[in-house]
Write an enzyme that holds these catalytic residues in place. Sequence first.
Site, PDB file in Angstrom:
ATOM      1  N   LYS A   1       0.830  -1.214   0.000  1.00 47.85           N
ATOM      2  CA  LYS A   1       0.000   0.000   0.000  1.00 47.85           C
ATOM      3  C   LYS A   1       0.867   1.268   0.000  1.00 47.85           C
ATOM      4  O   LYS A   1       0.674   2.169  -0.800  1.00 47.85           O
ATOM      5  CB  LYS A   1      -0.940  -0.002   1.220  1.00 47.85           C
TER       6      LYS A   1
ATOM      7  N   ARG B   1      -9.660   0.110   9.186  1.00 49.39           N
ATOM      8  CA  ARG B   1      -9.252  -1.270   9.463  1.00 49.39           C
ATOM      9  C   ARG B   1     -10.281  -2.037  10.261  1.00 49.39           C
ATOM     10  O   ARG B   1     -10.059  -3.209  10.561  1.00 49.39           O
ATOM     11  CB  ARG B   1      -7.956  -1.252  10.267  1.00 49.39           C
TER      12      ARG B   1
ATOM     13  N   ARG C   1      11.881  -5.378   4.688  1.00 52.57           N
ATOM     14  CA  ARG C   1      11.536  -3.970   4.426  1.00 52.57           C
ATOM     15  C   ARG C   1      12.517  -3.007   5.109  1.00 52.57           C
ATOM     16  O   ARG C   1      12.968  -3.221   6.227  1.00 52.57           O
ATOM     17  CB  ARG C   1      10.127  -3.685   4.934  1.00 52.57           C
TER      18      ARG C   1
ATOM     19  N   ARG D   1      11.603  -0.966  10.761  1.00 50.58           N
ATOM     20  CA  ARG D   1      10.516  -0.626  11.682  1.00 50.58           C
ATOM     21  C   ARG D   1      10.504  -1.585  12.865  1.00 50.58           C
ATOM     22  O   ARG D   1      10.756  -2.763  12.705  1.00 50.58           O
ATOM     23  CB  ARG D   1       9.177  -0.715  10.937  1.00 50.58           C
TER      24      ARG D   1
ATOM     25  N   ARG E   1      -0.238  -9.217  13.288  1.00 48.39           N
ATOM     26  CA  ARG E   1      -0.780  -8.215  12.352  1.00 48.39           C
ATOM     27  C   ARG E   1      -1.638  -8.901  11.284  1.00 48.39           C
ATOM     28  O   ARG E   1      -2.677  -8.375  10.885  1.00 48.39           O
ATOM     29  CB  ARG E   1       0.361  -7.431  11.714  1.00 48.39           C
TER      30      ARG E   1
HETATM   31  P1  AP5 Z   1       4.763  -1.638   1.864  1.00 44.44           P
HETATM   32  O1  AP5 Z   1       4.384  -0.818   0.673  1.00 44.44           O
HETATM   33  O2  AP5 Z   1       5.573  -1.003   2.919  1.00 44.44           O
HETATM   34  O3  AP5 Z   1       3.482  -2.362   2.478  1.00 44.44           O
HETATM   35  P2  AP5 Z   1       2.206  -1.779   3.195  1.00 44.44           P
HETATM   36  O4  AP5 Z   1       1.027  -2.445   2.565  1.00 44.44           O
HETATM   37  O5  AP5 Z   1       2.212  -0.281   3.200  1.00 44.44           O
HETATM   38  O6  AP5 Z   1       2.425  -2.391   4.624  1.00 44.44           O
HETATM   39  P3  AP5 Z   1       2.502  -1.824   6.127  1.00 44.44           P
HETATM   40  O7  AP5 Z   1       3.356  -2.772   6.937  1.00 44.44           O
HETATM   41  O8  AP5 Z   1       2.848  -0.379   6.151  1.00 44.44           O
HETATM   42  O9  AP5 Z   1       1.107  -2.070   6.555  1.00 44.44           O
HETATM   43  P4  AP5 Z   1       0.642  -2.249   7.942  1.00 44.44           P
HETATM   44  O10 AP5 Z   1      -0.776  -2.214   7.569  1.00 44.44           O
HETATM   45  O11 AP5 Z   1       1.049  -3.389   8.736  1.00 44.44           O
HETATM   46  O12 AP5 Z   1       1.333  -1.039   8.754  1.00 44.44           O
HETATM   47  P5  AP5 Z   1       0.793   0.357   9.179  1.00 44.44           P
HETATM   48  O13 AP5 Z   1       1.910   1.290   9.205  1.00 44.44           O
HETATM   49  O14 AP5 Z   1      -0.426   0.711   8.404  1.00 44.44           O
HETATM   50  O15 AP5 Z   1       5.514  -2.963   1.306  1.00 44.44           O
HETATM   51  C1  AP5 Z   1       6.024  -3.942   2.188  1.00 44.44           C
HETATM   52  C2  AP5 Z   1       7.389  -4.425   1.688  1.00 44.44           C
HETATM   53  O16 AP5 Z   1       7.219  -5.132   0.452  1.00 44.44           O
HETATM   54  C3  AP5 Z   1       8.381  -3.302   1.405  1.00 44.44           C
HETATM   55  O17 AP5 Z   1       9.656  -3.745   1.735  1.00 44.44           O
HETATM   56  C4  AP5 Z   1       8.250  -3.084  -0.113  1.00 44.44           C
HETATM   57  O18 AP5 Z   1       9.444  -2.569  -0.685  1.00 44.44           O
HETATM   58  C5  AP5 Z   1       7.944  -4.487  -0.613  1.00 44.44           C
HETATM   59  N1  AP5 Z   1       7.061  -4.504  -1.775  1.00 44.44           N
HETATM   60  C6  AP5 Z   1       6.041  -3.638  -2.067  1.00 44.44           C
HETATM   61  N2  AP5 Z   1       5.440  -3.977  -3.226  1.00 44.44           N
HETATM   62  C7  AP5 Z   1       6.085  -5.092  -3.673  1.00 44.44           C
HETATM   63  C8  AP5 Z   1       5.917  -5.927  -4.840  1.00 44.44           C
HETATM   64  N3  AP5 Z   1       4.955  -5.676  -5.743  1.00 44.44           N
HETATM   65  N4  AP5 Z   1       6.749  -6.985  -4.960  1.00 44.44           N
HETATM   66  C9  AP5 Z   1       7.723  -7.250  -4.040  1.00 44.44           C
HETATM   67  N5  AP5 Z   1       7.924  -6.491  -2.924  1.00 44.44           N
HETATM   68  C10 AP5 Z   1       7.113  -5.440  -2.745  1.00 44.44           C
HETATM   69  O19 AP5 Z   1       0.315   0.038  10.665  1.00 44.44           O
HETATM   70  C11 AP5 Z   1       1.232  -0.272  11.692  1.00 44.44           C
HETATM   71  C12 AP5 Z   1       0.477  -0.421  12.997  1.00 44.44           C
HETATM   72  O20 AP5 Z   1      -0.165   0.823  13.341  1.00 44.44           O
HETATM   73  C13 AP5 Z   1      -0.653  -1.464  12.988  1.00 44.44           C
HETATM   74  O21 AP5 Z   1      -0.171  -2.764  13.274  1.00 44.44           O
HETATM   75  C14 AP5 Z   1      -1.564  -0.903  14.084  1.00 44.44           C
HETATM   76  O22 AP5 Z   1      -1.068  -1.232  15.357  1.00 44.44           O
HETATM   77  C15 AP5 Z   1      -1.450   0.595  13.899  1.00 44.44           C
HETATM   78  N6  AP5 Z   1      -2.474   1.143  12.989  1.00 44.44           N
HETATM   79  C16 AP5 Z   1      -2.243   1.801  11.803  1.00 44.44           C
HETATM   80  N7  AP5 Z   1      -3.404   2.163  11.235  1.00 44.44           N
HETATM   81  C17 AP5 Z   1      -4.396   1.719  12.071  1.00 44.44           C
HETATM   82  C18 AP5 Z   1      -5.814   1.769  12.011  1.00 44.44           C
HETATM   83  N8  AP5 Z   1      -6.461   2.326  10.979  1.00 44.44           N
HETATM   84  N9  AP5 Z   1      -6.508   1.210  13.029  1.00 44.44           N
HETATM   85  C19 AP5 Z   1      -5.881   0.648  14.093  1.00 44.44           C
HETATM   86  N10 AP5 Z   1      -4.553   0.548  14.200  1.00 44.44           N
HETATM   87  C20 AP5 Z   1      -3.802   1.087  13.193  1.00 44.44           C
END
Ligand code: AP5
Length: 213
Positions: free
Chosen positions: A13, A88, A127, A160, A171
């Site tokens: 994403k 979410r 990552r 991270r 997660r």
């Molecule tokens: P990346 O693009 O970083 O993936 P992402 O989908 O953005 O994943 P996140 O880990 O950021 O999502 P998340 O939902 O766990 O974390 P968030 O920060 O939202 O890609 C991942 C990796 O793959 C990278 O290394 C990239 O280079 C690689 N990649 C990308 N595309 C690729 C491809 N096509 N092929 C190969 N490799 C590829 O949330 C963190 C925490 O915050 C949560 O656990 C929760 O505690 C809290 N939180 C955040 N939002 C909320 C909410 N709305 N409600 C409640 N808690 C929340």
Amino acid sequence: MNLMLFGAPGAGKGTQAKFLIEKYNIPQISTGDILRAAIADKTDMGMEAKKFMDEGKLVPDSTIIGIIKDRLAESDCKNGFILDGFPRTLAQAEALSELMNNMGISLDKVISLNVPDELIVGRITGRRVCSKCGASFHVEFNPSKKEDECDYCGGELIIRKDDNAETVISRLDAYHTQTAPLIDFYTKMGVFMELDGTKDVSEVTADMFNALA
Ligand code: AP5
Ligand code: ZN
């Protein structure tokens, strides 16, 4: 254009959001990035959220909905935005609908990046993220041009705190139990579309742009 990127943790994403920002000139709203900034600033909200994030659990809805309400009211969201990692839970999705209704706007598309669980662990453990702008890279699949330096802003690349094999399991569990039900919610709304997120980064971007054209 009001967009939402949807998918499991590590589905890509954040990576794809960067290309949408460039093409459509609209801001990315990542609740994860906002929470990490609050932790870095050691705010009360950040310190409370950290407990949940370190365990791979979702932060309470009331905190998240408050964040989004403030963020959507900012002037740079007037011409559209890209929601990344929000909503979410069903409660968050319902709160978003109400907020957007009150603002007289609606969602154009929810883009789901589909990646099976077995690929997620490798993506997350490899990552590297920019400590300044939050951009995501991968040591193998999406390396930065210079090791340990962000291609976009030159910031230092770090691992991270929640990017470890243990936390990924909780997660993913949170995703399947609390977030996946939103697929039904947005399908009924008529805005949900799915892309194969296992393709190369540039192929996913091309598919996404085609779908939005
Ligand atoms: P990346 O693009 O970083 O993936 P992402 O989908 O953005 O994943 P996140 O880990 O950021 O999502 P998340 O939902 O766990 O974390 P968030 O920060 O939202 O890609 C991942 C990796 O793959 C990278 O290394 C990239 O280079 C690689 N990649 C990308 N595309 C690729 C491809 N096509 N092929 C190969 N490799 C590829 O949330 C963190 C925490 O915050 C949560 O656990 C929760 O505690 C809290 N939180 C955040 N939002 C909320 C909410 N709305 N409600 C409640 N808690 C929340
Ligand atoms: Zn950067």
